[in-house]
Design an enzyme around this catalytic site. Structure first.
Site, PDB file in Angstrom:
ATOM      1  N   HIS B 268      26.966  16.977  27.112  1.00  0.00           N
ATOM      2  CA  HIS B 268      26.609  15.674  26.553  1.00  0.00           C
ATOM      3  C   HIS B 268      27.264  14.544  27.367  1.00  0.00           C
ATOM      4  O   HIS B 268      26.579  13.644  27.859  1.00  0.00           O
ATOM      5  CB  HIS B 268      27.065  15.615  25.087  1.00  0.00           C
ATOM      6  CG  HIS B 268      26.759  14.320  24.408  1.00  0.00           C
ATOM      7  ND1 HIS B 268      25.666  14.133  23.594  1.00  0.00           N
ATOM      8  CD2 HIS B 268      27.393  13.122  24.432  1.00  0.00           C
ATOM      9  CE1 HIS B 268      25.641  12.890  23.147  1.00  0.00           C
ATOM     10  NE2 HIS B 268      26.691  12.253  23.640  1.00  0.00           N
ATOM     11  N   GLU B 269      28.575  14.631  27.535  1.00  0.00           N
ATOM     12  CA  GLU B 269      29.284  13.581  28.295  1.00  0.00           C
ATOM     13  C   GLU B 269      28.851  13.601  29.761  1.00  0.00           C
ATOM     14  O   GLU B 269      28.804  12.565  30.425  1.00  0.00           O
ATOM     15  CB  GLU B 269      30.792  13.742  28.157  1.00  0.00           C
ATOM     16  CG  GLU B 269      31.333  13.673  26.716  1.00  0.00           C
ATOM     17  CD  GLU B 269      30.906  12.429  25.947  1.00  0.00           C
ATOM     18  OE1 GLU B 269      30.608  11.399  26.579  1.00  0.00           O
ATOM     19  OE2 GLU B 269      30.861  12.490  24.689  1.00  0.00           O
ATOM     20  N   HIS B 272      25.888  11.422  30.207  1.00  0.00           N
ATOM     21  CA  HIS B 272      26.312  10.019  30.384  1.00  0.00           C
ATOM     22  C   HIS B 272      26.798   9.792  31.815  1.00  0.00           C
ATOM     23  O   HIS B 272      26.493   8.784  32.445  1.00  0.00           O
ATOM     24  CB  HIS B 272      27.468   9.694  29.427  1.00  0.00           C
ATOM     25  CG  HIS B 272      27.059   9.474  27.999  1.00  0.00           C
ATOM     26  ND1 HIS B 272      26.132   8.538  27.621  1.00  0.00           N
ATOM     27  CD2 HIS B 272      27.483  10.061  26.846  1.00  0.00           C
ATOM     28  CE1 HIS B 272      25.981   8.560  26.300  1.00  0.00           C
ATOM     29  NE2 HIS B 272      26.803   9.481  25.794  1.00  0.00           N
ATOM     30  N   GLU B 298      22.579   6.964  25.615  1.00  0.00           N
ATOM     31  CA  GLU B 298      22.634   8.134  24.740  1.00  0.00           C
ATOM     32  C   GLU B 298      21.430   9.039  24.973  1.00  0.00           C
ATOM     33  O   GLU B 298      21.535  10.260  24.808  1.00  0.00           O
ATOM     34  CB  GLU B 298      22.698   7.662  23.285  1.00  0.00           C
ATOM     35  CG  GLU B 298      23.179   8.693  22.308  1.00  0.00           C
ATOM     36  CD  GLU B 298      24.615   9.166  22.560  1.00  0.00           C
ATOM     37  OE1 GLU B 298      25.385   8.461  23.247  1.00  0.00           O
ATOM     38  OE2 GLU B 298      24.956  10.261  22.069  1.00  0.00           O
TER      39      GLU B 298
END
EC number: 3.4.17.19
Lengths: 505, 505
Positions: B268-269, B272, B298
């Site tokens: 997830h990170e 980003h 996001e």
């Protein structure tokens, strides 16, 4: 009459704001040296450049100088705190020095040196001095111009010394260092000719990094280092940095085949850190919340490294712990043999790995080269050769490549000319403090042997740490020891300790 | 006619300088959340406050606004680069918003929120909402005043949404979120009533931290994350932060009894981080070198988490590696069972651990509470009760303490009101992007199954990453997908995927 209370308030607010920039720059420096991404070096140097430029602009805006001058007026004495007065005094000296440096040159220099540390790392990795030479030439050229801008009476190097050891001069250093060298060289010869030799083979036993880290943490705690106001990280070139007294970071390096690197390195940086963690809280946010000088700072790291951690008493207390953490590696090595081994004297190539006997010779070599570069009697292109010649002359060894020779230290890559002498001054001061502590705390050895280091740290906090820049280096030394800078206690210590270890007559 | 080339140059220099402050602040934020000493919290907040105040002062000095206005004059169009024009446009919007906030209140708010994250951490550790309540009340009061200063047409919350999703309004969100919720609630009911149930017992097998870290690094590399322009650290509340495109840091959290936390958290990170690492280099040092909006940002993290890492294809490729690194923990779990288990749906208490089906319901709950706090129809003192009521209503579960309830997220403690809706918008956008990618790259599943993720990342870089803030969120979505914001692809994806997994008819 000016409203001094009002000026003091405004002055202290501005100090806090300037201090905020210093803290941000310290964090950027810590980050760059503890794992910041390699590709970000250009952008990071722009950030450092921009913050440093703003700091420079605010320090030289005239307003800070005006306020400082007002606070130093005789009529202000009764209305203004001692801290504000002394901060104004130190600020004025700094501002007047900065005013002499053209802003664009200062900014360009800061931007340059924020990059050159990385370039130096690459050059060192490959041992390639030539790839680094152009940058070092640029740095030396800046330093020579800066010396001229700053002004000096006898020698351009004096102008650079001020940033590290205020009041120190080439004339004094030449005298002090020649006494030290004349005392050291015969001692080194005594060691070479001595009948006893330590067995050092076990020093290279394999000790895993996580065990070494646990021992480092154990010793820092014993020294009273506060982990809630600090942290321990790894760095290729270990250092300690204090953002403020509640955030003082130690770095170290782990060599799995030489536990001494981390043990003595951590304790050394821990000594610096104790200074910063125990600065007087009344100085927080002012220019005074800093070491009195680099030499005094170094006296603290060297005190802990040499006068605590390299003593037999220290290992009486900690040898068992080391044995336990290293998984019984040194089970068959007697304490006395261990103590002798970690104090073995061997003229060698690398300053940071040098023993306490030969260390100062590394410094004197660098001091002489720096002085020659700054006065112009030595060119950067001739530096490697000059380095090697002096190594042979003072230490009797010759580097096989520049990584273990002229490229070994970060200081020149960071633009820090005039810094090296502080290390030898630190040795001298540390020995003087040691002599004074033993006078005040005759149970010194017992305290170390029992791991009760707090009374020793308190002595140092009372005499040294808490004063920050409230007192000048010479005042601190004189008040604590009863005399001025004197290399004799160091020579006496070395002579006594090593005669006993190496058993010469 | 003004010298536009000159103004452009000066404007871009000022952008770089402002960007330097942003980078320093980002580093301070990263540091505070990855291990900065506990005791330094007060001093650190002063540093943040001082730098933020200077940034605010320079943005609102009038000079930046003047330059921006000049660059936006019709006559400037031919002489000024598109980047400078767009940067001027975005700067002007930001400056005009900042001008509306009184400087002292903004600085006090920044100082407050740099402390409150730590206070919240302590409150969360003990589950003690009351100890944190006064700070949250202060923060909400600031936000309500800020909404009034900033101005709005229909709803005060609209004024706060701009910082996260420019152009978004309560009216649009009410509509979009109600469609989403009306689609989600029946799906959750289908799952609850479905005949199939995954065996999830093995998800809690012990996997040591260092193995999990190795897997995290492996997957980040597969995603094309550049470790020379980034690093991976631990944080209690994981995040990614880009100082600049060459320094984009990922943090994660390791739970030795639930490998999913680190695996999906890191990915997830990492999503980003890929956005920030692949911003157009022509935007570097300008206000445009940033995500188009939090919702678009996001969408990138959620795309990688849900449409890459939660697919069967991804685990076809990576399950063996996970088995190997975990020391054979999942040797007896078939791939299909593993795939089902990591996609199990279970209404639960903690947002960041929620599955992709119920996640948006957590967001809709927060959105409704925020909106009520800002419009004044809900008081902070009544927040825990309101939280619990809505949890029961939307998710059918009730927190047993505030740590797993109202205190679970950092956002409010950091003063970020208006942020939460971006998460659900990110889900919606991510599903739209997925639909478009499959159209352009029909071999999508095969690429994922073979670990060749570069073509997918290139698609995202071309359509999303490189544009930074050159394009507005809506432009990006429309250009990439051929339609505006639309929750239907997300609902279709969930319905299709989970009907197949849970085998309802």
């Amino acid at each position: 009459m000016p409203d001094y209370a009002q000026i003091e308030q405004e002055f202290l607010n501005e100090q806090r704001s300037l201090n905020a920039y210093d803290q941000a720059l310290s964090l950027l420096g810590w980050d760059a040296r503890t794992g910041a991404p390699r590709k970000g070096v250009e952008e990071r140097s722009e950030v450092v450049g921009a913050l440093a430029a703003e700091l420079f602009a605010r320090k030289t805006s005239g307003h800070l100088k005006d306020m400082s001058q007002h606070l130093l007026e005789p009529e202000a004495a009764e209305q203004v705190s001692a801290v504000a007065r002394r901060a104004a005094e130190e600020t004025l000296v700094d501002v007047e020095r900065m005013e002499r440096l053209p802003r664009n040159e200062y900014q360009a220099f800061t931007t340059l040196t924020s990059k050159t540390e990385s370039y130096w790392e690459e050059a060192k990795a490959s041992g390639d001095f030539e790839s680094f030479r152009p940058y070092l030439e640029e740095i030396v050229a800046y330093q020579r111009r800066f010396a001229d801008y700053l002004g000096y009476e006898a020698h351009p190097y004096d102008a650079l010394l001020h940033d590290f050891e205020p009041g120190m001069t080439v004339s004094t250093l030449d005298d002090t260092f020649s006494k030290l060298r004349d005392g050291l060289l015969p001692l080194v010869e005594q060691v070479k000719a001595a009948p006893a030799r330590p067995d050092t083979s076990f020093l290279h036993a394999h000790v895993p990094k996580d065990r070494q880290r646990a021992f480092s943490e154990h010793v820092l705690r014993q020294m009273t280092y506060d982990f809630d106001a600090g942290r321990l990280d790894e760095a290729v070139h270990p250092f300690a940095v204090g953002l403020n007294h509640n955030d003082v970071r130690v770095t170290t390096k782990y060599d799995e085949h030489d536990f001494r690197t981390a043990v003595f390195g951590t304790i050394h940086e821990g000594g610096h850190a104790l200074y910063e963690q125990n600065l007087g809280t009344d100085l927080a946010g002012t220019i005074l919340a800093d070491g009195a000088s680099m030499g005094i700072h170094e006296s603290q790291s060297l005190f802990w490294e040499n006068f605590v951690a390299r003593t037999r008493s220290f290992w009486e207390n900690n040898y068992g712990k080391l044995q336990e953490l290293s998984g019984g590696q040194f089970q068959h090595v007697a304490l006395d043999d261990f103590y002798f081994a970690v104090n073995s004297v061997e003229p060698s190539l690398i300053r940071i790995e040098a023993d306490e006997m030969t260390y100062s010779l590394h410094i004197i070599l660098r001091y002489e080269l720096e002085k020659a570069l700054i006065e112009g009697s030595l060119q950067v292109k001739d530096l490697p050769e000059a380095w090697n010649e002096k190594m042979k002359q003072y230490l009797g060894v010759l580097p096989s490549n520049h990584a273990e020779g002229v490229l070994q230290d970060v200081h020149w890559a960071g633009g820090a000319f005039g810094y090296f002498p502080s290390y030898a001054l630190g040795y001298i001061y540390a020995a003087q403090f040691q002599q004074a502590i033993v006078r005040d705390l005759p149970a010194f050895d017992d305290l170390v042997a029992s791991g009760d280091l707090a009374p020793i740290r308190h002595w140092l906090t009372e005499r040294v740490h808490q004063h920050g820049r409230m007192k000048r280096p010479a005042e601190i030394v004189t008040a604590a020891t009863g005399e001025g800078t004197n290399p004799e206690p160091l020579l006496a210590h070395l002579s006594h300790k090593y005669q006993s270890l190496y058993r010469w007559s």
